[in-house]
Design a protein around this motif. Structure first.
Motif, short mmCIF file in Angstrom:
data_model
loop_
_atom_site.label_atom_id
_atom_site.label_comp_id
_atom_site.label_asym_id
_atom_site.label_seq_id
_atom_site.Cartn_x
_atom_site.Cartn_y
_atom_site.Cartn_z
N SER A 5 10.14 -4.37 1.03
CA SER A 5 8.55 -5.22 1.74
C SER A 5 8.09 -4.59 0.64
N SER A 6 6.85 -5.03 -0.33
CA SER A 6 5.58 -4.78 -0.48
C SER A 6 4.93 -4.01 0.28
N ALA A 7 5.30 -4.44 1.77
CA ALA A 7 3.82 -3.53 2.68
C ALA A 7 4.53 -2.62 3.02
N ALA A 8 5.28 -2.35 3.16
CA ALA A 8 5.65 -0.92 3.77
C ALA A 8 6.75 -0.25 2.97
N ALA A 9 7.25 -1.11 0.97
CA ALA A 9 7.15 0.03 0.51
C ALA A 9 6.59 1.11 -0.60
N PRO A 10 7.68 2.21 -0.39
CA PRO A 10 6.74 3.32 -1.55
C PRO A 10 6.41 2.87 -2.80
N LEU A 11 5.08 3.12 -3.37
CA LEU A 11 4.44 2.67 -4.08
C LEU A 11 4.92 3.62 -5.49
N ARG A 12 5.54 3.38 -6.82
CA ARG A 12 6.62 4.91 -6.95
C ARG A 12 6.56 4.43 -8.52
N ALA A 13 5.81 5.74 -9.71
CA ALA A 13 5.43 5.25 -10.79
C ALA A 13 7.04 5.95 -11.40
N GLN A 14 7.48 5.89 -12.37
CA GLN A 14 8.92 6.55 -13.12
C GLN A 14 8.61 7.73 -13.61
N SER A 15 7.14 8.76 -13.62
CA SER A 15 7.00 10.05 -13.57
C SER A 15 7.07 9.81 -12.76
N SER A 16 6.62 10.32 -11.22
CA SER A 16 6.44 10.72 -10.13
C SER A 16 6.58 9.35 -8.68
N SER A 17 6.17 10.05 -8.02
CA SER A 17 6.21 9.18 -6.94
C SER A 17 5.33 9.38 -5.37
N PHE A 18 4.29 8.30 -4.70
CA PHE A 18 3.58 8.68 -4.55
C PHE A 18 4.45 7.68 -2.85
N SER A 19 3.55 8.03 -1.73
CA SER A 19 4.03 6.95 -0.27
C SER A 19 2.39 6.04 -0.12
N LEU A 20 2.02 5.46 -0.59
CA LEU A 20 1.28 5.07 -0.39
C LEU A 20 0.90 3.10 0.55
N GLN A 21 0.83 3.37 1.74
CA GLN A 21 0.33 2.66 2.57
C GLN A 21 -0.72 1.86 2.36
N ILE A 22 -0.56 0.06 2.31
CA ILE A 22 -1.73 -0.66 1.84
C ILE A 22 -2.65 -0.68 3.85
N PRO A 23 -3.62 -0.33 3.86
CA PRO A 23 -4.04 -0.39 5.10
C PRO A 23 -4.11 -1.62 5.23
N SER A 24 -3.66 -1.74 6.64
CA SER A 24 -3.67 -2.59 7.95
C SER A 24 -5.54 -3.75 7.78
N VAL A 25 -6.57 -3.19 7.44
CA VAL A 25 -7.82 -3.53 7.47
C VAL A 25 -8.09 -3.81 6.06
N LYS A 26 -8.36 -4.42 5.48
CA LYS A 26 -9.06 -4.04 3.23
C LYS A 26 -10.19 -4.25 3.77
N LEU A 27 -10.95 -3.78 2.12
CA LEU A 27 -12.03 -3.32 2.48
C LEU A 27 -12.79 -4.00 2.27
N THR A 28 -14.06 -4.41 3.09
CA THR A 28 -15.35 -4.90 3.17
C THR A 28 -16.35 -4.31 3.07
N LYS A 29 -17.45 -4.93 2.82
CA LYS A 29 -18.40 -4.57 2.57
C LYS A 29 -19.36 -3.34 4.24
N HIS A 30 -18.48 -3.96 4.97
CA HIS A 30 -19.33 -3.74 6.37
C HIS A 30 -18.06 -2.75 6.49
N ASN A 31 -16.62 -2.39 6.30
CA ASN A 31 -16.16 -1.16 6.57
C ASN A 31 -15.58 -0.33 5.80
N TYR A 32 -16.67 0.37 4.95
CA TYR A 32 -16.73 1.11 4.22
C TYR A 32 -16.50 2.13 4.56
N LEU A 33 -16.84 3.00 5.36
CA LEU A 33 -16.65 4.53 5.73
C LEU A 33 -15.19 4.42 7.09
#
Length: 225
Positions: A19-47
């Motif tokens: 699933s896109s929410a749990a799977a690492p995001l991979r580039a062909q030449s390298s791989s990242f383990s990037l978890q999508i934040p459960s709370v996305k950025l708004t203008k109120h929670n930048y910090l």
């Protein structure tokens, strides 16, 4: 026996789809383990959002993708430019940068998408989000601090008043505007009703100011006596 040029290519196993929410995001030449934040950025929670994102980038050794100084040169010479011979180092960086760019874009709320139209690299996206959210933070800081400094107990009981002071102080902290211990204590002292004036004078005469926790506990006990 080795395959000839006419032999069909051997099949290789493909990794299972996740699933896109749990799977690492991979580039062909390298791989990242990037978890999508459960709370996305708004203008109120930048910090809090940026704190999470920075931690993810650091754990992937990927902070360089949000720094404009780390972009490799696209062409190494004028001749390369004329022949459109793109630097392989730039191509490798661009491939990973676009994986990072997609992840960052998926980490912000849809309401902010119009703010980043035209951004093509992760560093541009990061810079635009920081500039916008930082200006919004400063705009919120002034009325919150004014409200904190002008707060008075009035008809509130001591518990309600202390809770209100803490809420305003925490709101300032959440947007990156810290209040000092002295400022926090003064806001409490200035806002308390006159019934507490003798207590305030006694505490102010001490060489070392109390902690916020000790002061609140003392006032709550005193109010119950």
């Amino acid at each position: 026996m080795a395959n000839t040029i006419n032999d069909p290519p051997q099949e290789t196993s493909s990794p299972p789809l996740l699933s896109s929410a749990a799977a690492p995001l991979r580039a062909q030449s390298s791989s990242f383990s990037l978890q999508i934040p459960s709370v996305k950025l708004t203008k109120h929670n930048y910090l809090t959002w940026s704190q999470f994102v920075r931690a993810i980038l650091k754990s992937n050794r990927a902070l360089k993708f949000v720094h404009t100084t780390d972009i490799p040169m696209k062409f190494l010479s004028d001749l390369d430019y004329d022949m459109h011979h793109v630097n392989h180092g730039f191509l490798a960086w661009e491939e990973q940068d676009q994986a990072m760019f997609s992840w960052l874009l998926n980490s912000i709320s849809e309401s902010l998408h119009p703010r980043v139209v035209g951004c093509v690299h992760s560093c541009h996206l990061w810079s635009e989000l920081h500039a916008f959210c930082n200006s919004h933070t400063k705009a919120r800081s002034h009325p919150l601090r004014t409200q904190l400094r002008s707060l008075s107990q009035g008809s509130m009981n001591i518990s309600e008043f202390l809770s209100k002071v803490k809420t305003l102080s925490d709101s300032l902290i959440s947007i990156g505007t810290l209040t000092t211990l002295e400022e926090h204590i003064n806001c409490i002292f200035y806002g308390l009703n006159e019934d507490f004036q003798n207590v305030i004078t006694s505490i102010e005469s001490r060489i070392h100011p109390p902690s916020i926790h000790d002061l609140e506990q003392f006032l709550l006990i005193l109010n119950q006596a």
